[in-house]
Write an enzyme that holds these catalytic residues in place. Structure first.
Site, PDB file in Angstrom:
ATOM      1  N   GLU A 119     -10.326  -5.095 -26.912  1.00  0.00           N
ATOM      2  CA  GLU A 119      -9.976  -3.745 -26.479  1.00  0.00           C
ATOM      3  C   GLU A 119     -10.894  -2.706 -27.132  1.00  0.00           C
ATOM      4  O   GLU A 119     -11.177  -2.772 -28.320  1.00  0.00           O
ATOM      5  CB  GLU A 119      -8.527  -3.443 -26.862  1.00  0.00           C
ATOM      6  CG  GLU A 119      -8.042  -2.076 -26.402  1.00  0.00           C
ATOM      7  CD  GLU A 119      -6.645  -1.746 -26.903  1.00  0.00           C
ATOM      8  OE1 GLU A 119      -6.015  -0.858 -26.313  1.00  0.00           O
ATOM      9  OE2 GLU A 119      -6.199  -2.374 -27.884  1.00  0.00           O
ATOM     10  N   LYS A 195      -4.816   0.493 -18.781  1.00  0.00           N
ATOM     11  CA  LYS A 195      -3.722   0.056 -19.650  1.00  0.00           C
ATOM     12  C   LYS A 195      -2.399   0.642 -19.163  1.00  0.00           C
ATOM     13  O   LYS A 195      -2.236   1.856 -19.068  1.00  0.00           O
ATOM     14  CB  LYS A 195      -4.020   0.521 -21.077  1.00  0.00           C
ATOM     15  CG  LYS A 195      -3.084   0.023 -22.156  1.00  0.00           C
ATOM     16  CD  LYS A 195      -3.665   0.407 -23.520  1.00  0.00           C
ATOM     17  CE  LYS A 195      -2.797  -0.064 -24.675  1.00  0.00           C
ATOM     18  NZ  LYS A 195      -3.451   0.201 -25.980  1.00  0.00           N
ATOM     19  N   CYS A 232      -3.726  -4.950 -24.268  1.00  0.00           N
ATOM     20  CA  CYS A 232      -3.051  -4.779 -25.556  1.00  0.00           C
ATOM     21  C   CYS A 232      -1.521  -4.688 -25.470  1.00  0.00           C
ATOM     22  O   CYS A 232      -0.848  -5.690 -25.320  1.00  0.00           O
ATOM     23  CB  CYS A 232      -3.629  -3.574 -26.291  1.00  0.00           C
ATOM     24  SG  CYS A 232      -3.256  -3.602 -28.077  1.00  0.00           S
TER      25      CYS A 232
END
Length: 383
Positions: A119, A195, A232
């Site tokens: 990430e 994300k 994540c």
């Protein structure tokens, strides 16, 4: 020994448990043993010279009568930042491009078809600081930025799909996003995904920089299989994995940046559980090292101000739908994990366990819809 110093759980087990018991311990902890890949001597030598760990494992499927094996090699790269966080922005980016380029060279020697970076790989994970400058200067276009152009060159050179998680700047509205760019092995930008879930946990209060993504649960059809990127914090949300799987993902990558004191007990469980529950392969990638910042910052949790927020513990691994998983990379070193997987295993395990076939999706959807209403009342029966 501090938590940041020991190399890996696997090495501790191997050091202290006799061989006979160790095999059973590993079977219970990690599932069916994954065979080691024999990697080219030139790759092993290059990794040694480049001072990063190189591991290789394989996940096999049963031979079928009507389908040939669908074998793909995946590479996961974990790394620490190269220059200190107060170095000029362009110097930091350039140094990381050089480092990752060297590691991708080795991935190509190992026959990797799809490579995924960690990430926000082009920068320190500075979102803990709440400072806008200079960190927003790392943001760049997902389609035309220098990092995407760099990845396009790698993809074309090595006939390799490249997954590049960056801090994206969308120029039209001047909005920042935490984005993964997917570059096809042809060198063209196949697309991007943002994300979905933004943490608000202690130092990880990233809504200072970007908000929840708006790209849904995209799955990318590549020459080597259908892939998705669950960035994540999305790994903590089972429905997030589930939706990528429902859209047809055979491999779900989870590029992350997470520290030992916060999440390490969960790390080895979440991606593996997602692989089992969704009949797919999952790949967890986490950076390594401790990143120090010039200015102290606090987390709103009553703790003293600090200039770093712990050590990133690496431990990148791949999990398979049959419940097995590879050993993790080191907790302390840069590393490249190469895994060979037969994608036929996804349907074979689905046929065996039938989690999707036995799912009650219409009922779940109906109850979830009710749960989102303001007048929702839990279905609790009382005496």
């Amino acid at each position: 020994m501090s938590g940041s110093e020991f190399e890996s759980l696997e090495k501790i087990l191997e050091k202290h448990i006799p061989d006979q018991e160790l095999k059973e311990v590993k079977r219970i902890l990690f599932g069916k043993e994954t065979k080691k890949l024999v990697l080219p001597a030139c790759a092993v030598e290059a990794a040694l010279e480049g001072d990063f760990e190189l591991q290789g494992y394989m996940f096999e499927a049963s031979m079928e009568q009507l389908r040939t094996p669908r074998t793909v090699r995946v590479g996961l790269i974990q790394n620490r930042i190269v220059l200190p966080t107060d170095a000029p922005v362009l110097d930091q980016i350039t140094a990381l491009h050089k480092r990752i380029g060297e590691m991708v060279d080795v991935a190509a020697m190992c026959g990797v078809n799809i490579v995924c970076f960690q990430e926000a790989w082009t920068m320190p994970f500075a979102f803990c600081t709440r400072e806008k400058e200079p960190w927003t200067e790392f943001a760049e276009s997902a389609e035309e930025g220098y990092t995407t152009r760099f990845c396009q060159e790698l993809a074309k050179k090595y006939n390799m799909v490249v997954i590049s998680p960056i801090l994206e700047r969308e120029e039209v509205h001047n909005v920042l996003w935490n984005t993964a760019v997917v570059v096809s092995n042809s060198g063209s930008v196949l697309g991007k995904t943002r994300k979905n879930h933004i943490p608000r946990v202690g130092d990880f209060n990233e809504s200072t920089y970007y908000m929840e993504g708006n790209t849904g649960h995209k799955v990318f059809q590549t020459q080597f299989g259908r892939i998705a990127v669950n960035i994540c914090y999305g790994r903590h949300h089972p429905l997030n994995w589930f939706m990528y799987s429902m859209n047809g993902a055979e491999i779900i990558f989870n590029p992350s940046a997470t520290v030992g004191g916060l999440s390490e007990p969960m790390w080895s469980i979440e991606a593996r559980n997602a692989a089992i529950a969704n009949h797919c392969f999952t790949c967890g990638i986490n950076r390594v090292g401790t990143e120090h910042f010039n200015n102290e910052f606090t987390s709103g949790d009553g703790k003293k101000a600090h200039q770093d927020f712990g050590y990133f513990y690496g431990s990148s691994y791949v999990a398979a739908p049959d419940g097995s998983r590879s050993p993790g990379l080191s907790r302390t070193r840069d590393g490249l994990l190469v895994t060979e997987m037969d994608l036929n295993l996804t349907r074979q395990i689905s046929d065996k366990w039938s989690f999707k076939m036995t799912g009650r999706y219409a009922e779940y959807a109906e109850e979830l819809t009710r749960a989102t209403k303001q007048d929702f009342k839990p279905n609790i029966i009382k005496e």
